[in-house]
Design an enzyme around this catalytic site. Structure first.
Site, PDB file in Angstrom:
ATOM      1  N   HIS A  77      73.598  79.748  70.543  1.00 51.49           N
ATOM      2  CA  HIS A  77      74.062  78.396  70.904  1.00 51.49           C
ATOM      3  C   HIS A  77      73.269  77.293  70.208  1.00 51.49           C
ATOM      4  CE1 HIS A  77      75.823  80.278  74.820  1.00 51.49           C
ATOM      5  NE2 HIS A  77      76.552  80.545  73.741  1.00 51.49           N
ATOM      6  N   ASN A  85      69.630  80.650  74.553  1.00 52.22           N
ATOM      7  CA  ASN A  85      68.753  79.492  74.743  1.00 52.22           C
ATOM      8  C   ASN A  85      68.551  78.747  73.435  1.00 52.22           C
ATOM      9  OD1 ASN A  85      68.536  80.428  77.344  1.00 52.22           O
ATOM     10  ND2 ASN A  85      66.550  81.418  77.021  1.00 52.22           N
ATOM     11  N   VAL A  86      68.397  77.447  73.578  1.00 49.18           N
ATOM     12  CA  VAL A  86      68.187  76.607  72.382  1.00 49.18           C
ATOM     13  C   VAL A  86      66.708  76.224  72.246  1.00 49.18           C
ATOM     14  CG1 VAL A  86      70.556  75.754  72.379  1.00 49.18           C
ATOM     15  CG2 VAL A  86      68.806  74.504  73.672  1.00 49.18           C
ATOM     16  N   ASP A  87      65.880  76.743  73.179  1.00 41.61           N
ATOM     17  CA  ASP A  87      64.443  76.448  73.062  1.00 41.61           C
ATOM     18  C   ASP A  87      63.802  77.402  72.049  1.00 41.61           C
ATOM     19  OD1 ASP A  87      64.178  78.127  76.199  1.00 41.61           O
ATOM     20  OD2 ASP A  87      63.337  78.913  74.330  1.00 41.61           O
TER      21      ASP A  87
HETATM   22  N1  APR Z   1      63.697  84.758  85.715  1.00 41.81           N
HETATM   23  C1  APR Z   1      64.833  85.371  85.275  1.00 41.81           C
HETATM   24  N2  APR Z   1      66.075  84.931  85.547  1.00 41.81           N
HETATM   25  C2  APR Z   1      66.174  83.829  86.319  1.00 41.81           C
HETATM   26  C3  APR Z   1      65.044  83.129  86.816  1.00 41.81           C
HETATM   27  C4  APR Z   1      63.764  83.640  86.478  1.00 41.81           C
HETATM   28  N3  APR Z   1      62.637  83.064  86.911  1.00 41.81           N
HETATM   29  N4  APR Z   1      65.495  82.077  87.550  1.00 41.81           N
HETATM   30  C5  APR Z   1      66.851  82.112  87.499  1.00 41.81           C
HETATM   31  N5  APR Z   1      67.258  83.167  86.768  1.00 41.81           N
HETATM   32  C6  APR Z   1      68.621  83.586  86.445  1.00 41.81           C
HETATM   33  C7  APR Z   1      69.680  83.110  87.415  1.00 41.81           C
HETATM   34  O1  APR Z   1      69.761  83.996  88.539  1.00 41.81           O
HETATM   35  C8  APR Z   1      70.935  83.171  86.545  1.00 41.81           C
HETATM   36  O2  APR Z   1      71.530  84.470  86.576  1.00 41.81           O
HETATM   37  O3  APR Z   1      68.978  83.017  85.209  1.00 41.81           O
HETATM   38  C9  APR Z   1      70.394  82.900  85.144  1.00 41.81           C
HETATM   39  C10 APR Z   1      70.720  81.521  84.632  1.00 41.81           C
HETATM   40  O4  APR Z   1      72.125  81.424  84.477  1.00 41.81           O
HETATM   41  P1  APR Z   1      72.738  80.081  83.836  1.00 41.81           P
HETATM   42  O5  APR Z   1      72.071  78.900  84.432  1.00 41.81           O
HETATM   43  O6  APR Z   1      74.231  80.216  83.920  1.00 41.81           O
HETATM   44  O7  APR Z   1      72.268  80.125  82.311  1.00 41.81           O
HETATM   45  P2  APR Z   1      72.934  80.931  81.114  1.00 41.81           P
HETATM   46  O8  APR Z   1      73.548  82.212  81.604  1.00 41.81           O
HETATM   47  O9  APR Z   1      71.930  81.027  80.031  1.00 41.81           O
HETATM   48  O10 APR Z   1      74.106  79.922  80.625  1.00 41.81           O
HETATM   49  C11 APR Z   1      74.829  80.312  79.450  1.00 41.81           C
HETATM   50  O11 APR Z   1      75.927  78.153  79.425  1.00 41.81           O
HETATM   51  O12 APR Z   1      75.549  75.945  79.804  1.00 41.81           O
HETATM   52  C12 APR Z   1      75.786  76.861  78.822  1.00 41.81           C
HETATM   53  O13 APR Z   1      75.130  76.871  76.580  1.00 41.81           O
HETATM   54  C13 APR Z   1      74.628  76.926  77.867  1.00 41.81           C
HETATM   55  O14 APR Z   1      73.494  78.833  76.940  1.00 41.81           O
HETATM   56  C14 APR Z   1      74.014  78.284  78.149  1.00 41.81           C
HETATM   57  C15 APR Z   1      75.189  79.091  78.656  1.00 41.81           C
END
Ligand code: APR
Length: 230
Positions: free
Chosen positions: A107, A90-92
């Site tokens: 990232h 996360n970038v936050d």
């Molecule tokens: N609590 C925990 N997990 C959750 C919640 C919640 N309330 N809501 C959704 N999720 C889960 C989803 O089920 C999913 O597995 O969070 C995950 C989000 O996945 P992505 O949207 O793919 O995010 P992420 O894995 O961080 O993406 C990786 O991709 O777009 C690039 O650079 C960006 O850092 C990012 C990277």
């Protein structure tokens, strides 16, 4: 005082979902509304710099209004009992604002800008916009301090070091879709228990002892604490 066990966390967008920050690949995720290659890739930056600046300005303004959730706070609280290292995609800045002290951003960070000519020039900008014409001290356009698709992940070596020394590994809020971050699990010793906190099914590479906590971040971290007898 006995040595604290090393507990390593790999967090993703789901970690901040309960703080009102959208994930990427869930239904309604950011990549449903924006073309990731237009706003989060080096080619997108070269093609339409102003669109990219606007995209991150919007996300910085949203971050200013967001607050850490119980999941962020619960992880910060674990520092009383463990040597906690957070590796986040996360970038936050919500892990920081919740009080965690050892955080590695794979990232990049929304609250920082950097020179587009000299990557060693990084500036804290908080939640302020970056606008066309904002320049670094060497006169080049400022860009978000974000790792875009098509760019290397400079912090990966350090992340591998941290993950390889984990005694407990916690994956929270990531779909493990994006490499090299998702590959970090492979550096965790097969002796180590991997806790997976996510409301959906997430595939974790075979050969791991995975304990699934099928919950959101806030409820999931509370369950994790009971499993750790805290
Ligand atoms: N609590 C925990 N997990 C959750 C919640 C919640 N309330 N809501 C959704 N999720 C889960 C989803 O089920 C999913 O597995 O969070 C995950 C989000 O996945 P992505 O949207 O793919 O995010 P992420 O894995 O961080 O993406 C990786 O991709 O777009 C690039 O650079 C960006 O850092 C990012 C990277």
């Amino acid at each position: 005082m006995e040595r604290k066990k090393r507990l390593v966390v790999l967090s993703g967008a789901g970690m901040s979902a309960e703080s009102g920050i959208r994930t990427f690949r869930d239904s309604g995720g950011l990549w449903e509304e924006y073309d990731v290659m237009e706003v989060a890739s080096i080619t997108g930056w070269q093609k339409n710099r102003d669109l990219v600046l606007r995209f991150y300005n919007e996300r910085r303004r949203q971050l200013e209004k967001a607050v850490p959730n119980e999941g962020h706070k619960g992880l910060a609280d674990l520092e009383k009992y463990f040597d906690v290292h957070i590796i986040t995609q996360n970038v936050d800045n919500l892990h920081e604002r919740a009080g965690s002290t050892k955080i590695l951003h794979l990232h990049g960070e929304l609250t920082k800008a950097r020179s587009s000519a000299d990557p060693s020039l990084v500036y804290d900008i908080g939640y302020r916009d970056i606008n066309p014409g904002d320049r670094c001290e060497k006169g080049s356009q400022l860009r978000p301090h974000i790792v875009w698709f098509g760019e290397p992940v400079p912090a990966m070596d350090e992340a591998v070091q941290i993950a390889s020394q984990a005694e407990i590994f916690v994956i929270i809020g990531t779909s493990l879709n994006v490499y090299p971050a998702a590959g970090l699990v492979n550096y965790v010793s097969s002796e180590v228990t991997v806790f997976l906190i996510d409301p959906s099914e997430v595939y974790v590479p075979a050969g791991r002892r995975v304990e699934v906590i099928k919950e959101g971040a806030s409820a999931g971290v509370a369950v994790l604490k009971t499993k750790l007898n805290l």
